[in-house]
Design a protein around this motif. Structure first.
Motif, PDB file in Angstrom:
ATOM      1  N   UNK A  69      18.405 -26.081  12.654  1.00 12.22           N
ATOM      2  CA  UNK A  69      19.342 -26.631  13.941  1.00 12.22           C
ATOM      3  C   UNK A  69      20.085 -27.826  13.226  1.00 12.22           C
ATOM      4  N   UNK A  70      19.763 -28.178  12.014  1.00 14.74           N
ATOM      5  CA  UNK A  70      20.297 -29.430  11.227  1.00 14.74           C
ATOM      6  C   UNK A  70      21.943 -28.905  11.361  1.00 14.74           C
ATOM      7  N   UNK A  71      22.496 -30.060  11.728  1.00 11.28           N
ATOM      8  CA  UNK A  71      24.042 -30.213  11.487  1.00 11.28           C
ATOM      9  C   UNK A  71      24.334 -30.299   9.852  1.00 11.28           C
ATOM     10  N   UNK A  72      25.362 -29.133   9.665  1.00 15.70           N
ATOM     11  CA  UNK A  72      25.733 -29.151   8.288  1.00 15.70           C
ATOM     12  C   UNK A  72      27.195 -29.727   8.043  1.00 15.70           C
ATOM     13  N   UNK A  73      28.026 -29.217   9.052  1.00 19.67           N
ATOM     14  CA  UNK A  73      29.370 -29.719   8.876  1.00 19.67           C
ATOM     15  C   UNK A  73      30.114 -29.968  10.092  1.00 19.67           C
ATOM     16  N   UNK A  74      31.098 -30.747   9.977  1.00 18.65           N
ATOM     17  CA  UNK A  74      32.011 -31.103  11.202  1.00 18.65           C
ATOM     18  C   UNK A  74      33.375 -31.222  10.807  1.00 18.65           C
ATOM     19  N   UNK A  75      34.256 -31.228  11.822  1.00 18.55           N
ATOM     20  CA  UNK A  75      35.669 -31.341  11.461  1.00 18.55           C
ATOM     21  C   UNK A  75      36.558 -30.702  12.712  1.00 18.55           C
ATOM     22  N   UNK A  76      37.893 -30.455  12.346  1.00 18.18           N
ATOM     23  CA  UNK A  76      38.890 -30.007  13.134  1.00 18.18           C
ATOM     24  C   UNK A  76      39.490 -28.627  12.385  1.00 18.18           C
ATOM     25  N   UNK A  77      40.199 -28.035  13.286  1.00 16.12           N
ATOM     26  CA  UNK A  77      40.858 -26.826  12.961  1.00 16.12           C
ATOM     27  C   UNK A  77      42.293 -26.756  13.763  1.00 16.12           C
TER      28      UNK A  77
END
Length: 127
Positions: A69-77
């Motif tokens: 469940x570790x967050x690996x990436x985030x951003x926008x599309x």
């Protein structure tokens, strides 16, 4: 698995997550009885190895490891065409920018290429 290999794998997962956000769906799909076929990239997508789960909602994406469940990436599309999506974000493992371009091949498949030329496929996760 060595630490550098684990970091590389995590980086690839982050890239996959970003790629998911870059793809959109259109055309006929298997929404099932009483459910409309999915459209766009909204929803959950999983990488080919089943290790990274990416979610896309209202122009924002996030990828987490399926085992921890570790967050690996985030951003926008953003959609750049009828079947094309551009994803930009941050690999939280490497603390570096990521960028992907994806094409919606079917309602349930996104084919993506990272800015470094790595190619991968994401599959829509069943609800």
């Amino acid at each position: 698995m060595t630490t550098s290999r684990k970091l590389y794998s995590a980086g690839v997962l982050a890239l996959l997550a970003a790629a998911l956000a870059a793809c959109s769906t259109s055309g006929p799909g298997g929404g099932g009885p009483g459910r409309p076929a999915p459209t766009g990239v909204e929803g959950a997508w999983i990488d080919a190895k089943g290790t990274g789960l990416s979610t896309f909602q209202n122009g924002v994406f996030q990828t987490v490891a399926t085992d921890t469940g570790q967050r690996l990436s985030d951003g926008t599309y953003i959609m750049t065409g009828a079947n094309a999506v551009q994803i930009n974000g941050t690999s939280l493992i490497r603390q570096s920018p990521i960028s992907f371009n994806c094409l919606l091949i079917s309602a349930n498949q996104l084919n993506c290429t990272s800015s470094a030329g790595q190619q991968f496929t994401l599959t829509r996760r069943a609800a």
